[in-house]
Design a protein around this motif. Structure first.
Motif, mmCIF file in Angstrom:
data_model
loop_
_atom_site.group_PDB
_atom_site.id
_atom_site.type_symbol
_atom_site.label_atom_id
_atom_site.label_comp_id
_atom_site.label_asym_id
_atom_site.label_seq_id
_atom_site.Cartn_x
_atom_site.Cartn_y
_atom_site.Cartn_z
ATOM 1 N N GLN A 29 3.652 -20.043 -24.585
ATOM 2 C CA GLN A 29 4.676 -20.464 -25.545
ATOM 3 C C GLN A 29 4.000 -21.110 -26.758
ATOM 4 O O GLN A 29 3.227 -22.059 -26.625
ATOM 5 N N LEU A 30 4.333 -20.576 -27.929
ATOM 6 C CA LEU A 30 3.817 -21.128 -29.184
ATOM 7 C C LEU A 30 4.900 -21.998 -29.806
ATOM 8 O O LEU A 30 6.049 -21.577 -29.943
ATOM 9 N N SER A 31 4.523 -23.196 -30.209
ATOM 10 C CA SER A 31 5.473 -24.140 -30.823
ATOM 11 C C SER A 31 5.015 -24.486 -32.238
ATOM 12 O O SER A 31 3.867 -24.901 -32.446
ATOM 13 N N ASN A 32 5.924 -24.299 -33.182
ATOM 14 C CA ASN A 32 5.651 -24.647 -34.576
ATOM 15 C C ASN A 32 6.395 -25.938 -34.897
ATOM 16 O O ASN A 32 7.613 -25.944 -35.026
ATOM 17 N N LYS A 33 5.659 -27.027 -35.012
ATOM 18 C CA LYS A 33 6.272 -28.319 -35.280
ATOM 19 C C LYS A 33 6.193 -28.701 -36.759
ATOM 20 O O LYS A 33 6.443 -29.843 -37.132
ATOM 21 N N THR A 34 5.818 -27.727 -37.583
ATOM 22 C CA THR A 34 5.729 -27.981 -39.024
ATOM 23 C C THR A 34 6.974 -27.428 -39.722
ATOM 24 O O THR A 34 7.845 -26.824 -39.100
ATOM 25 N N ASP A 35 7.003 -27.625 -41.017
ATOM 26 C CA ASP A 35 8.108 -27.108 -41.832
ATOM 27 C C ASP A 35 7.725 -25.801 -42.512
ATOM 28 O O ASP A 35 8.430 -25.334 -43.422
ATOM 29 N N ASN A 36 6.631 -25.205 -42.078
ATOM 30 C CA ASN A 36 6.145 -23.959 -42.671
ATOM 31 C C ASN A 36 6.421 -22.766 -41.750
ATOM 32 O O ASN A 36 6.551 -22.911 -40.527
ATOM 33 N N GLY A 57 3.034 -12.029 -35.034
ATOM 34 C CA GLY A 57 4.394 -12.450 -35.302
ATOM 35 C C GLY A 57 4.427 -13.649 -36.234
ATOM 36 O O GLY A 57 3.375 -14.133 -36.698
ATOM 37 N N VAL A 58 5.648 -14.121 -36.473
ATOM 38 C CA VAL A 58 5.858 -15.294 -37.325
ATOM 39 C C VAL A 58 6.726 -16.284 -36.566
ATOM 40 O O VAL A 58 7.784 -15.908 -36.029
ATOM 41 N N VAL A 59 6.276 -17.525 -36.507
ATOM 42 C CA VAL A 59 7.042 -18.587 -35.868
ATOM 43 C C VAL A 59 7.697 -19.412 -36.972
ATOM 44 O O VAL A 59 6.995 -19.991 -37.832
ATOM 45 N N MET A 60 9.010 -19.450 -36.961
ATOM 46 C CA MET A 60 9.736 -20.173 -38.006
ATOM 47 C C MET A 60 9.565 -21.680 -37.833
ATOM 48 O O MET A 60 9.171 -22.147 -36.754
ATOM 49 N N PRO A 61 9.839 -22.459 -38.865
ATOM 50 C CA PRO A 61 9.664 -23.922 -38.774
ATOM 51 C C PRO A 61 10.482 -24.522 -37.632
ATOM 52 O O PRO A 61 11.628 -24.135 -37.385
ATOM 53 N N ARG A 62 9.874 -25.434 -36.935
ATOM 54 C CA ARG A 62 10.521 -26.181 -35.853
ATOM 55 C C ARG A 62 11.107 -25.264 -34.771
ATOM 56 O O ARG A 62 12.180 -25.520 -34.225
ATOM 57 N N SER A 63 10.389 -24.199 -34.466
ATOM 58 C CA SER A 63 10.867 -23.257 -33.452
ATOM 59 C C SER A 63 9.708 -22.833 -32.557
ATOM 60 O O SER A 63 8.556 -23.236 -32.767
ATOM 61 N N THR A 64 10.014 -22.011 -31.576
ATOM 62 C CA THR A 64 9.000 -21.564 -30.610
ATOM 63 C C THR A 64 9.014 -20.038 -30.499
ATOM 64 O O THR A 64 9.952 -19.370 -30.930
ATOM 65 N N CYS A 65 7.977 -19.512 -29.906
ATOM 66 C CA CYS A 65 7.848 -18.068 -29.676
ATOM 67 C C CYS A 65 7.118 -17.860 -28.346
ATOM 68 O O CYS A 65 6.093 -18.507 -28.086
ATOM 69 N N ASP A 66 7.650 -16.980 -27.493
ATOM 70 C CA ASP A 66 7.032 -16.699 -26.191
ATOM 71 C C ASP A 66 6.206 -15.425 -26.272
ATOM 72 O O ASP A 66 6.631 -14.417 -26.866
ATOM 73 N N ILE A 67 5.049 -15.450 -25.634
ATOM 74 C CA ILE A 67 4.140 -14.295 -25.579
ATOM 75 C C ILE A 67 3.907 -13.946 -24.114
ATOM 76 O O ILE A 67 3.647 -14.825 -23.287
ATOM 77 N N ILE A 68 3.996 -12.642 -23.800
ATOM 78 C CA ILE A 68 3.731 -12.161 -22.443
ATOM 79 C C ILE A 68 2.419 -11.388 -22.447
ATOM 80 O O ILE A 68 2.249 -10.432 -23.214
ATOM 81 N N VAL A 69 1.497 -11.822 -21.590
ATOM 82 C CA VAL A 69 0.212 -11.145 -21.448
ATOM 83 C C VAL A 69 0.167 -10.486 -20.068
ATOM 84 O O VAL A 69 0.325 -11.153 -19.046
ATOM 85 N N THR A 70 -0.044 -9.164 -20.048
ATOM 86 C CA THR A 70 -0.061 -8.408 -18.798
ATOM 87 C C THR A 70 -1.452 -7.851 -18.545
ATOM 88 O O THR A 70 -2.029 -7.173 -19.417
ATOM 89 N N SER A 95 4.284 -17.067 -46.126
ATOM 90 C CA SER A 95 5.257 -17.327 -47.181
ATOM 91 C C SER A 95 6.614 -17.673 -46.568
ATOM 92 O O SER A 95 6.969 -17.159 -45.491
ATOM 93 N N PRO A 96 7.394 -18.527 -47.201
ATOM 94 C CA PRO A 96 8.731 -18.856 -46.681
ATOM 95 C C PRO A 96 9.570 -17.589 -46.499
ATOM 96 O O PRO A 96 9.613 -16.729 -47.383
ATOM 97 N N GLY A 97 10.207 -17.472 -45.357
ATOM 98 C CA GLY A 97 11.043 -16.307 -45.064
ATOM 99 C C GLY A 97 10.264 -15.094 -44.600
ATOM 100 O O GLY A 97 10.833 -14.006 -44.453
ATOM 101 N N ALA A 98 8.955 -15.239 -44.349
ATOM 102 C CA ALA A 98 8.133 -14.098 -43.928
ATOM 103 C C ALA A 98 8.553 -13.611 -42.544
ATOM 104 O O ALA A 98 9.025 -14.375 -41.697
#
Length: 241
Positions: A29-36, A57-70, A95-98
């Protein structure tokens, strides 16, 4: 939690419950705790052995992203269950909105002056979950379903035997009924035949009487005796039927 400034990753190592000839997966799990908006890319030293989804991928500000490795199914276990494979997580401000479509390989090129953060991840093989022991499989709770199956099988066998017996008895009864009907039909035919013969004899006797009366000689004694004997025989046959 990781110490990366842009993205935090949990856990910081890829743990696979290793089993031969079986695909195994683990999640990150990737966590983006920034505003970028933060773009990421995952690399491995053994790309043929692993499948990473998503690998960019792109992780939006203050959100998370899950990665599955097989990990692909392995035919042999490594010595001492030690794995030398490594993973590299690269992250960079986007860039914002990327979106994922906006990611290019150039974004992760340090030589181009991009501020790329990197975090290395190692692969660890752990013991797979243990299956229930034979002792537990033989416990009362586990044996109950098998006993139930056995009882059901025995019950089905008894029902099949009873049904077969009933079918045979019904067949025997039908055979007996058929033989009885055949015998009755045969006896009835014999009885009707005897009755017809008796009628014909009576008619012949009546004819003889008439002829005797017309000839005024009376009925000969032998005819009377013969008719009497035949009458006795017919009476005996009628009693038998």
């Amino acid at each position: 939690m990781g110490s990366a400034e842009l993205l935090h990753i949990q856990p910081q190592e890829l743990q696979f419950p290793f089993e031969l000839r079986k695909q195994i997966s683990c999640s990150l799990q990737l966590s983006n705790k920034t505003d970028n908006y933060v773009a990421f890319k995952v690399k491995t030293t053994n790309p043929k052995k692993y499948c990473v989804r998503p690998n960019t991928g792109v992780v939006m500000p203050r959100s998370t992203c899950d990665i599955i490795v097989t990990m692909q199914a392995q035919k042999e276990a490594p010595p001492d269950m030690q794995c030398k494979d490594k993973f590299l997580l690269q992250s960079v401000v986007a860039s914002p909105g990327a979106t994922t479509k906006d990611i290019t390989p150039e974004m992760f090129n340090k030589e181009s002056g991009h501020d790329v953060e990197e975090l290395k991840l190692r692969v660890v093989y752990v013991a797979p979950p243990r299956h229930p022991s034979p002792v537990r499989e033989g416990s009362d709770e586990d044996s109950s379903p098998r006993a139930s199956v056995s009882e059901n099988g025995h019950s089905n066998a008894l029902e099949f035997t009873a049904a077969s017996k009933a079918f045979n008895e019904r067949g025997e009864h039908q055979d007996s009924s058929y033989e009885a009907r055949t015998h009755i039909s045969k006896v009835t035919e014999e009885r009707n035949s005897v009755i017809e013969q008796n009628k014909r004899l009576q008619q012949e006797l009546e004819l003889l009487r008439r002829e005797g009366s017309s000839s005024r000689g009376g009925i000969p004694f032998m005819y009377v005796v013969l008719v009497g004997i035949i009458g006795i025989i017919l009476g005996f046959l009628l009693k038998r039927t």
